[in-house]
Motif scaffolding. Structure first.
Motif, PDB file in Angstrom:
ATOM      1  N   ALA A  54      44.827 -51.075 -61.124  1.00  0.00           N
ATOM      2  CA  ALA A  54      43.988 -51.478 -60.588  1.00  0.00           C
ATOM      3  C   ALA A  54      43.567 -49.918 -59.484  1.00  0.00           C
ATOM      4  O   ALA A  54      44.682 -49.467 -58.964  1.00  0.00           O
ATOM      5  CB  ALA A  54      44.373 -51.746 -58.838  1.00  0.00           C
ATOM      6  N   ARG A  55      42.207 -49.514 -59.495  1.00  0.00           N
ATOM      7  CA  ARG A  55      42.387 -48.238 -58.693  1.00  0.00           C
ATOM      8  C   ARG A  55      41.112 -48.460 -57.734  1.00  0.00           C
ATOM      9  O   ARG A  55      40.181 -48.579 -57.572  1.00  0.00           O
ATOM     10  CB  ARG A  55      41.809 -47.096 -60.125  1.00  0.00           C
ATOM     11  CG  ARG A  55      42.877 -46.064 -61.058  1.00  0.00           C
ATOM     12  CD  ARG A  55      42.074 -45.178 -61.027  1.00  0.00           C
ATOM     13  NE  ARG A  55      42.305 -43.771 -61.166  1.00  0.00           N
ATOM     14  CZ  ARG A  55      43.081 -43.678 -60.623  1.00  0.00           C
ATOM     15  NH1 ARG A  55      44.810 -43.777 -61.448  1.00  0.00           N
ATOM     16  NH2 ARG A  55      43.181 -42.798 -60.114  1.00  0.00           N
ATOM     17  N   GLN A  56      41.466 -47.315 -56.467  1.00  0.00           N
ATOM     18  CA  GLN A  56      40.617 -47.653 -55.536  1.00  0.00           C
ATOM     19  C   GLN A  56      40.045 -46.253 -55.312  1.00  0.00           C
ATOM     20  O   GLN A  56      41.155 -44.934 -55.607  1.00  0.00           O
ATOM     21  CB  GLN A  56      41.102 -47.640 -54.261  1.00  0.00           C
ATOM     22  CG  GLN A  56      42.214 -47.087 -53.962  1.00  0.00           C
ATOM     23  CD  GLN A  56      43.071 -48.298 -52.302  1.00  0.00           C
ATOM     24  OE1 GLN A  56      42.718 -49.335 -52.262  1.00  0.00           O
ATOM     25  NE2 GLN A  56      44.071 -47.588 -52.149  1.00  0.00           N
ATOM     26  N   THR A  57      39.125 -45.617 -54.132  1.00  0.00           N
ATOM     27  CA  THR A  57      38.763 -44.221 -53.727  1.00  0.00           C
ATOM     28  C   THR A  57      39.641 -43.932 -52.153  1.00  0.00           C
ATOM     29  O   THR A  57      39.616 -45.211 -51.744  1.00  0.00           O
ATOM     30  CB  THR A  57      37.190 -44.062 -53.231  1.00  0.00           C
ATOM     31  OG1 THR A  57      36.334 -44.996 -53.334  1.00  0.00           O
ATOM     32  CG2 THR A  57      36.665 -42.821 -54.945  1.00  0.00           C
ATOM     33  N   ALA A  58      39.884 -42.875 -51.951  1.00  0.00           N
ATOM     34  CA  ALA A  58      40.574 -42.504 -50.931  1.00  0.00           C
ATOM     35  C   ALA A  58      40.661 -41.565 -50.460  1.00  0.00           C
ATOM     36  O   ALA A  58      39.929 -40.456 -51.077  1.00  0.00           O
ATOM     37  CB  ALA A  58      41.983 -42.925 -50.494  1.00  0.00           C
ATOM     38  N   GLU A  59      40.458 -40.820 -49.517  1.00  0.00           N
ATOM     39  CA  GLU A  59      40.691 -39.466 -48.656  1.00  0.00           C
ATOM     40  C   GLU A  59      41.621 -39.485 -48.133  1.00  0.00           C
ATOM     41  O   GLU A  59      42.539 -39.992 -47.789  1.00  0.00           O
ATOM     42  CB  GLU A  59      40.025 -39.619 -46.999  1.00  0.00           C
ATOM     43  CG  GLU A  59      38.019 -40.107 -47.707  1.00  0.00           C
ATOM     44  CD  GLU A  59      37.620 -40.839 -48.217  1.00  0.00           C
ATOM     45  OE1 GLU A  59      37.009 -41.155 -48.720  1.00  0.00           O
ATOM     46  OE2 GLU A  59      38.036 -41.633 -47.039  1.00  0.00           O
ATOM     47  N   ALA A  60      42.183 -37.171 -47.996  1.00  0.00           N
ATOM     48  CA  ALA A  60      43.420 -37.038 -48.021  1.00  0.00           C
ATOM     49  C   ALA A  60      42.798 -35.743 -47.492  1.00  0.00           C
ATOM     50  O   ALA A  60      41.827 -35.063 -47.824  1.00  0.00           O
ATOM     51  CB  ALA A  60      44.321 -37.234 -48.933  1.00  0.00           C
ATOM     52  N   VAL A  61      44.044 -35.781 -46.824  1.00  0.00           N
ATOM     53  CA  VAL A  61      43.697 -33.761 -46.820  1.00  0.00           C
ATOM     54  C   VAL A  61      43.810 -32.761 -47.776  1.00  0.00           C
ATOM     55  O   VAL A  61      45.726 -32.572 -47.844  1.00  0.00           O
ATOM     56  CB  VAL A  61      44.260 -33.351 -44.821  1.00  0.00           C
ATOM     57  CG1 VAL A  61      44.531 -31.807 -44.259  1.00  0.00           C
ATOM     58  CG2 VAL A  61      44.126 -34.671 -43.873  1.00  0.00           C
ATOM     59  N   VAL A  62      43.759 -31.617 -47.157  1.00  0.00           N
ATOM     60  CA  VAL A  62      44.513 -30.821 -48.687  1.00  0.00           C
ATOM     61  C   VAL A  62      45.541 -29.442 -47.881  1.00  0.00           C
ATOM     62  O   VAL A  62      44.831 -28.780 -46.746  1.00  0.00           O
ATOM     63  CB  VAL A  62      43.445 -29.829 -49.192  1.00  0.00           C
ATOM     64  CG1 VAL A  62      43.750 -28.579 -50.432  1.00  0.00           C
ATOM     65  CG2 VAL A  62      42.301 -30.130 -49.745  1.00  0.00           C
TER      66      VAL A  62
END
Length: 126
Positions: free
Chosen positions: A3-11
């Protein structure tokens, strides 16, 4: 199939150079405001890397929360990535496998895009 999802993260760091990033090392801030490592991308294409040129700034000595951190090249590996710490002020949208171990995505993530429209304060907490 995972299962995959989209997410945000800080570089928080990169491999490669500021003019040609190869991988992104990602984090999320915890409840105390500390940047916690959450994963790294697979190698990004030249086209995708162009999104980050001029957007990332190398962190000044003594200013980055990951200064003493070492990141492995692969899950369970002792080999260390050669990284450049960057000012953690840019957000990446990524496609992630839902498998996690203590808040870290177990598998490399795929870069979707740079999110210039999203401040780091809006990234979900670690």
């Amino acid at each position: 199939m995972r299962a995959r999802q989209t997410a945000e993260a800080v570089v928080g760091a990169i491999t490669g150079t500021l003019s040609r990033p190869r991988m992104l090392v990602l984090g999320r801030f915890d409840g105390e405001g500390r940047l916690r490592y959450v994963g790294k991308t697979t190698q990004i294409s030249t086209t995708a890397a162009q999104q980050f040129v001029g957007q990332l700034t190398a962190a000044s000595l003594g200013t980055h929360p990951w200064e003493d951190a070492r990141f492995s090249t692969a899950w369970g590996s002792r080999d260390v990535l050669d990284t450049t710490l960057v000012v953690p002020d840019r957000v990446a949208e990524v496609s992630v496998d839902t498998a996690q171990d203590r808040g870290v995505w177990r598998h490399p993530v795929r870069l979707a895009r740079l999110r210039l429209d999203m401040p780091v304060a809006d990234v979900p907490a670690a």
